[in-house]
Motif scaffolding. Sequence first.
Motif, short mmCIF file in Angstrom:
data_model
loop_
_atom_site.label_atom_id
_atom_site.label_comp_id
_atom_site.label_asym_id
_atom_site.label_seq_id
_atom_site.Cartn_x
_atom_site.Cartn_y
_atom_site.Cartn_z
N ILE A 18 -6.29 -25.82 14.03
CA ILE A 18 -6.34 -26.54 12.78
C ILE A 18 -5.61 -25.84 11.66
CG2 ILE A 18 -7.70 -27.21 10.94
CD1 ILE A 18 -9.77 -28.02 13.17
N ASN A 19 -5.82 -24.56 11.66
CA ASN A 19 -5.15 -23.55 10.67
C ASN A 19 -3.69 -23.58 10.66
OD1 ASN A 19 -5.69 -21.72 8.12
ND2 ASN A 19 -4.79 -20.24 9.50
N ALA A 20 -3.20 -23.29 11.89
CA ALA A 20 -1.74 -23.33 12.06
C ALA A 20 -1.21 -24.61 11.87
CB ALA A 20 -1.57 -23.14 13.62
N GLY A 21 -1.81 -25.76 12.33
CA GLY A 21 -1.49 -27.12 11.84
C GLY A 21 -1.13 -27.39 10.42
N ALA A 37 2.00 -27.88 8.22
CA ALA A 37 2.58 -29.25 7.47
C ALA A 37 2.69 -28.88 5.73
CB ALA A 37 1.07 -29.86 7.54
N ILE A 38 2.12 -27.65 5.47
CA ILE A 38 2.33 -27.29 4.05
C ILE A 38 3.62 -26.63 3.93
CG2 ILE A 38 1.94 -25.32 2.42
CD1 ILE A 38 -1.27 -25.84 3.37
N ILE A 44 9.90 -31.00 0.49
CA ILE A 44 10.01 -32.00 -0.31
C ILE A 44 9.41 -31.90 -1.62
CG2 ILE A 44 9.46 -34.57 -0.41
CD1 ILE A 44 9.32 -34.40 2.60
N THR A 45 8.46 -31.53 -1.72
CA THR A 45 7.58 -31.43 -2.97
C THR A 45 6.80 -30.08 -2.88
OG1 THR A 45 7.26 -33.83 -3.32
CG2 THR A 45 5.86 -32.18 -4.55
N THR A 61 -3.10 -23.76 -1.96
CA THR A 61 -3.13 -24.11 -0.63
C THR A 61 -2.48 -23.04 0.44
OG1 THR A 61 -0.90 -25.24 -0.86
CG2 THR A 61 -2.68 -26.69 -0.92
N PHE A 62 -1.37 -22.42 -0.26
CA PHE A 62 -1.02 -21.15 0.43
C PHE A 62 -1.82 -20.00 0.58
CE2 PHE A 62 2.90 -23.19 -0.93
CZ PHE A 62 3.66 -23.27 0.15
N GLY A 63 -2.91 -19.92 -0.54
CA GLY A 63 -3.91 -19.00 -0.35
C GLY A 63 -5.04 -19.39 0.42
#
Length: 366
Positions: free
Chosen positions: A27-30, A34-35, A41-42, A48-50
């Motif tokens: 889940i964390n890798a996914g 995705a981030i 794009i944006t 979120t990176f933290g």
Amino acid sequence: MYSLTPGYRVPALQRGLSPVETTLTKINAGIGGAILASAMITPPPVWTFGAVGAAAALLNVAPGHRSIARWAAVGYRRLRERTAPGSMVAQPGTTATWQLYPDHGTMQDPHSRMAFHDAFSRALAFAGGQARTAGIQVHVTHHAAVEEFTAHTQTISVHVPKGLGHAERIIGTLEGEFARLGALTSAEPAPVLEVVERGPGWVGLDDGRYAVTARITGWPDETDGDLMRKVLLGDGKADHKNPLFVTDRSFAVLYRPMPPGQARRSAKWQSAAAEAFTTDKIKQAANEIATGATHGALVQGATLVDIDAYLTVWGDNPEAVTDARWQASLVADRHRIRLDWLTGQQHRAHVMTTPHGASTRKGAIL
């Protein structure tokens, strides 16, 4: 081919990841992927990176033998559980246990010991090839009970998870393989002992004995495959006066043979990780030799086997078992064997040196 080491620390690659850890890692890798993709794009919020980095750190940063997340799980279990929960050994599936009596002197004689190991390896290779995913577990215990004479009892247990092939056929075939190792008789394991007292590094059980259990995290190549003799029987020259060998002790190894396809993929990824993350020239050369040996064994039909090994020392009171633990540490140091005394997990760990350890899942002991 056996391995006690967890491999190379690419993200979340630790010994025996539990299903929960595997799911959290994916889940964390996914989410991290995705981030990164959305950043094209944006730009996503910095937090979120933290968050992804913090989750990865919890799963991978390891102060000591376990990651931060595992230490947290160990603390939670110790507070919540008084004794080993029934669910720990009640996994769905079929389990069979036998008592094995090898021919006299098998472990002491190098040639007999090698033949014994070869026959056992063939049985593990068969077990690994019976399913597309790993799951069949073979568990071996050896108990030394010291009275006027030392009585040795050895058991072999096989656990086939529910839905993983024809359990009766697999167990029947393995029984035939194990029968070649010595006298084999069916056995019914005694109930799991309840913990009635806990102390610093030891537990008191409902049969009046006290126990301390360690996970064996590594032994050197120079042991030449006679770990059981060194731990249970002692080296006649170096250990004849050591108090450890006048106390009861138990030794167990849990084998999880991999299917051939998974074994080949694992060997490939370990080799790639060794080349990518190892800069020490000596270690690189050692990895190349190990990779070559692994490749040759796989070509000849062997399989990779995930191993967990445990040692339990027993005593009649807390002082006796604490002293037995100290003596076991001295013997382990003498033979260059590394022990992890499983802080906070003693109420569960003693189960692993009983036949009930065959039906435990990865993550039962962190």
